[in-house]
Design an enzyme around this catalytic site. Structure first.
Site, PDB file in Angstrom:
ATOM      1  N   ASP A  93       9.115   2.751   2.375  1.00 12.87           N
ATOM      2  CA  ASP A  93       7.922   3.929   2.363  1.00 12.87           C
ATOM      3  C   ASP A  93       7.592   3.559   3.906  1.00 12.87           C
ATOM      4  O   ASP A  93       7.064   2.528   4.489  1.00 12.87           O
ATOM      5  CB  ASP A  93       6.572   3.309   1.590  1.00 12.87           C
ATOM      6  CG  ASP A  93       5.552   4.012   1.977  1.00 12.87           C
ATOM      7  OD1 ASP A  93       5.381   4.778   2.957  1.00 12.87           O
ATOM      8  OD2 ASP A  93       4.471   3.760   1.372  1.00 12.87           O
TER       9      ASP A  93
ATOM     10  N   LYS B  90       2.501  11.156   7.310  1.00  7.50           N
ATOM     11  CA  LYS B  90       1.499  10.712   8.574  1.00  7.50           C
ATOM     12  C   LYS B  90       1.913  11.350   9.903  1.00  7.50           C
ATOM     13  O   LYS B  90       1.395  12.712  10.204  1.00  7.50           O
ATOM     14  CB  LYS B  90       1.483   9.423   8.729  1.00  7.50           C
ATOM     15  CG  LYS B  90       0.519   8.749   7.458  1.00  7.50           C
ATOM     16  CD  LYS B  90      -0.380   7.407   7.906  1.00  7.50           C
ATOM     17  CE  LYS B  90      -1.357   7.170   6.783  1.00  7.50           C
ATOM     18  NZ  LYS B  90      -0.867   5.770   5.957  1.00  7.50           N
TER      19      LYS B  90
ATOM     20  N   PHE C 234       0.926  -1.194  -0.224  1.00  5.53           N
ATOM     21  CA  PHE C 234      -0.092  -0.067  -0.105  1.00  5.53           C
ATOM     22  C   PHE C 234       0.912   1.055  -0.002  1.00  5.53           C
ATOM     23  O   PHE C 234       1.512   1.396   0.796  1.00  5.53           O
ATOM     24  CB  PHE C 234      -1.017   0.052   1.108  1.00  5.53           C
ATOM     25  CG  PHE C 234      -1.821   1.097   1.170  1.00  5.53           C
ATOM     26  CD1 PHE C 234      -3.046   1.272   0.325  1.00  5.53           C
ATOM     27  CD2 PHE C 234      -1.564   2.451   1.847  1.00  5.53           C
ATOM     28  CE1 PHE C 234      -3.679   2.295  -0.072  1.00  5.53           C
ATOM     29  CE2 PHE C 234      -2.353   3.595   1.621  1.00  5.53           C
ATOM     30  CZ  PHE C 234      -3.374   3.496   0.817  1.00  5.53           C
TER      31      PHE C 234
END
Ligand SMILES: *Cc1c(COP(=O)(O)O)cnc(C)c1O
Length: 407
Positions: free
Chosen positions: A232, A261, A147
């Site tokens: 990531d 985030k 993802f």
């Protein structure tokens, strides 16, 4: 709609969203109006312990007073000038990130997906200008069940049918290999491979932790074949797994680090790509940009979000209490549990396939004052803010143990 009602109920807000919003999410029906630390309060005044942390964007806890104050102060001075001019806060963020991570350079963006797009562009540019790959031939290797976000290019290399259906045609140039298997990576590399892009733990796939030594092997293979290792760490980074980066558990330094985030402290979107000169040093004026990327409000919030994380011992807390949480979860005696896995405070309770899916347990937990969300169909992800206490974990475990007794 009865707009005149003084105290509107959850049903009112849900109705409003359902009526006027695009239905691209399937949220639990709880309408939050306040947050503080690990606690959320809904419009009826019910309190919940947050075990999702906005997919790890709120590692520092909701409405952390220091980050909030930094935001308010900066918001009354300057919010945005674009990168057409310089601002007095962006350099400070660059220096802070350099000091913290050792990377030479930073490229700031807004969302995680944009930072991934930026890393893809950087890897391609490096592939052509440094590695000497023939024009338009550069390939990036990614992993099954990854993802990395929702933009058209990023879903081009997703293996999740629901993310891709009806959104083609897709961006070429990606090769998909199984996750957690270093041999598969080595076999997939060709002279046209510019980079491998992966998550150190696959969060959205259901908290998939690769075998010990996998990241180390990926690092060695990338070095041996002159391929960039791009991590990531948008979800796993900034303390979530008990280290600053999940790659730190194996003492691995990727060539390109992608963060987002929790860099925002949950307040104001900001993401970034970090690398040494060899990669980000290739960008020239006009190559890439973003109107909001690197704005002073985001820079101030990100600096404070990083300071709070470190100065308040949140990373150590995630390490210590993450281990405790997993031990306690492993003691739960329920016919539904297949496995408990994770690192630090990124934990997946994996249910057996005949348990009827994770969602009904998440709904039952909500009714008991705990908010978590099913990940894929059969995993309950537990990822509270890193400020959670032992007593709060004990309470969550008790509630979870009871809920998991449901037939
Ligand atoms: C959330 C996430 C993204 C995308 O971030 P957005 O801010 O939602 O675009 C990318 N990669 C990983 C690993 C994520 O968890």
């Amino acid at each position: 709609m009865a707009d005149t009602l003084m105290n509107k109920t959850s049903d009112y807000y849900i109705e409003l969203e359902e009526r006027f919003g695009a239905h691209n999410y399937h949220p639990l029906d709880v309408v939050i109006e306040r947050g503080e630390g690990v606690w959320l309060t809904d419009v009826e005044g019910r309190r919940y312990l947050d075990c999702l942390s906005a997919y790890s964007a709120v590692n520092q806890g909701h409405c952390h007073p220091r980050i909030r104050q930094a935001l308010v102060n900066q918001a009354s001075r300057l919010s945005l000038v674009s990168r057409a001019f310089r601002n007095d806060q962006l350099g400070r963020l660059y220096a802070r990130l350099h000091e913290l991570t050792g990377y030479d350079r930073v490229l700031p963006m807004n969302s995680g997906a944009e930072a991934v797009e930026t890393a893809v562009k950087a890897a391609r540019k490096w592939g052509y200008q440094v590695k000497g790959i023939a024009p338009d031939r550069a390939e990036i290797i990614v992993c099954r069940d990854n993802f990395h976000g929702r933009t058209t290019t990023v879903i081009s290399f997703s293996t999740e049918e629901a993310y891709r259906r009806d959104f083609g045609p897709f961006t070429p140039g990606f090769k998909i290999i199984p996750y957690g298997k270093a041999d598969a990576l080595e076999a997939a590399i060709t002279p046209e491979t510019a980079a491998v892009l992966l998550e150190p733990i696959q969060g959205e796939a259901g908290v998939i932790v690769p075998p010990d030594g996998y990241l180390r092997s990926v690092r060695d293979i990338c070095t041996r074949h002159n391929v960039l290792m791009m991590a990531d760490e948008i979800q796993t980074g900034l303390g979530r797994t008990g280290r600053l980066f999940a790659c730190d558990h194996e003492e691995v330094r990727p060539d390109v680090m992608i963060i987002g985030k929790a860099l925002s402290g949950g307040f104001y979107p900001i993401s970034a790509v970090l690398s040494d000169d060899a990669v980000l040093g290739l960008f020239r004026p006009g190559d890439h940009g973003s109107t909001f990327g690197g704005n002073p409000l985001a820079a101030v919030v990100a600096c404070e979000a990083l300071d709070v994380l470190i100065e308040e011992g949140m990373i150590e807390n995630a390490a210590r209490l993450g281990e405790y949480f997993q031990e306690r979860l492993a003691e739960i005696n329920s016919p539904h549990i297949r496995e408990v896995r994770g690192k630090g405070l990124l934990i997946g309770v994996v249910l057996k396939h005949d348990a009827g899916g994770a969602r009904r347990f998440c709904e039952a937990l909500r009714d008991r004052g705990i908010l978590c969300k099913e990940t894929r169909k059969h995993v309950i992800r537990l990822a509270p803010p890193l400020v959670i206490t032992r007593e709060e974990i004990d309470w969550v475990v008790t509630q979870l143990a009871e809920v998991l007794q449901m037939p």
